[in-house]
Design an enzyme around this catalytic site. Structure first.
Site, PDB file in Angstrom:
ATOM      1  CG  ASP A  58      -1.848   1.187   1.277  1.00  0.00           C
ATOM      2  OD1 ASP A  58      -1.677   2.119   0.465  1.00  0.00           O
ATOM      3  OD2 ASP A  58      -2.761   1.186   2.125  1.00  0.00           O
ATOM      4  CG  ASN A  85       0.531   3.015 -13.581  1.00  0.00           C
ATOM      5  OD1 ASN A  85      -0.086   3.647 -14.439  1.00  0.00           O
ATOM      6  ND2 ASN A  85       0.003   1.946 -12.976  1.00  0.00           N
ATOM      7  CE1 TYR A 150      -6.140  11.047 -10.487  1.00  0.00           C
ATOM      8  CE2 TYR A 150      -6.930  12.587 -12.156  1.00  0.00           C
ATOM      9  CZ  TYR A 150      -6.247  11.442 -11.818  1.00  0.00           C
ATOM     10  OH  TYR A 150      -5.660  10.690 -12.808  1.00  0.00           O
ATOM     11  CE  LYS A 154      -2.573  11.378 -11.420  1.00  0.00           C
ATOM     12  NZ  LYS A 154      -1.529  10.325 -11.374  1.00  0.00           N
TER      13      LYS A 154
END
Length: 247
Positions: A58, A85, A150, A154
């Site tokens: 994790d 990724n 999110y 990014k």
């Protein structure tokens, strides 16, 4: 000597396609995910991948990340390539002011901090000629209402990629990023099955190329950035989105 490659989140989607690509080329591949059950399904369908070094990790847990890289150093000594990724399903969708604080923090950790921590460890196992690719998102280069944390994570990954690239290139290590657009993966298949049977056609209608990317098309970009063919590319984000970011 075979090159050693780490691919985080390698049991599904883009990550799995990346694992397959490097393994087929004869690389020693290490990958990780949170669930052994998912990896067992992969091995059932792709028995040749049983030689991949799969670790249950994790990445949001700092101690588990430490253990992963202790294992890599002990077993292999170094890394030649790393592809950051891993990205869990979005749990912080919705209007920012209404999303639970815990959900926002979880996204920040999963989609930014875990990558940053892996990047730090990877650099300590690399030398001249090594390469790192961070899998960002088209949402890291444009605003994304209803997925604000999110998008912010990014955007942060973009900034980290570009900044650390300037540090690492002094040691001959190249760091770049790939920013995928909408890519047809099991996550989208699940949304189609459980939420909206028309989601594929609806989303494709707003993409200039009029379709989702296949995972292999994203991996083509990752593979290129890891190869000598991109030897003069440093701190770049390769956008692979069918024109979506232009709209």
């Amino acid at each position: 000597m075979m090159k050693k490659v780490l691919v985080t989140g390698g049991s599904k989607g883009i990550g799995l396609e990346t694992v397959k690509t490097f393994f087929a080329q004869g690389y020693t591949v290490i990958t990780c995910a949170r669930s052994i059950e998912t990896w067992r399904e992969v091995i059932f369908s792709n028995p040749e991948l049983s030689d991949v070094d799969f670790q249950i990790v994790d990445l949001s847990d700092n101690s588990q990340v430490d253990n992963l890289f202790t294992h890599i150093k002990s077993a292999y000594g170094e890394l030649d390539i790393a592809v950051n990724n891993a990205s869990p399903a979005l749990g912080s969708g919705g209007t920012f002011s209404e999303v639970a604080v815990d959900a926002l923090f979880k996204t920040l950790v999963s989609d930014f901090w875990s990558h940053a921590l892996c990047l730090k460890h990877e650099l300590q196992l690399m030398s001249k000629g090594a390469s790192i690719v961070n899998v960002s998102s088209v949402n890291g280069i444009r605003p994304t209402p209803n997925a604000s944390m999110y998008s912010a994570s990014k955007h942060g990954l973009e900034g980290l990629t570009h900044s650390v690239a300037l540090e690492a290139i002094k040691d001959g290590i190249r760091i770049n990023a790939v920013a995928p657009g909408v890519t047809w993966t099991p996550r989208w298949e699940e949304r189609q099955a459980t939420q909206n049977p028309s989601i594929r056609s609806e989303v494709e209608g707003v993409v200039p190329i009029n379709r989702f990317a296949a995972p292999s098309e994203i991996v083509n970009a990752i593979e290129w950035l890891c190869s000598d063919k991109s030897s003069y590319v440093v701190g770049h984000t390769l956008v692979v989105d069918g024109g979506l970011s232009l709209t």
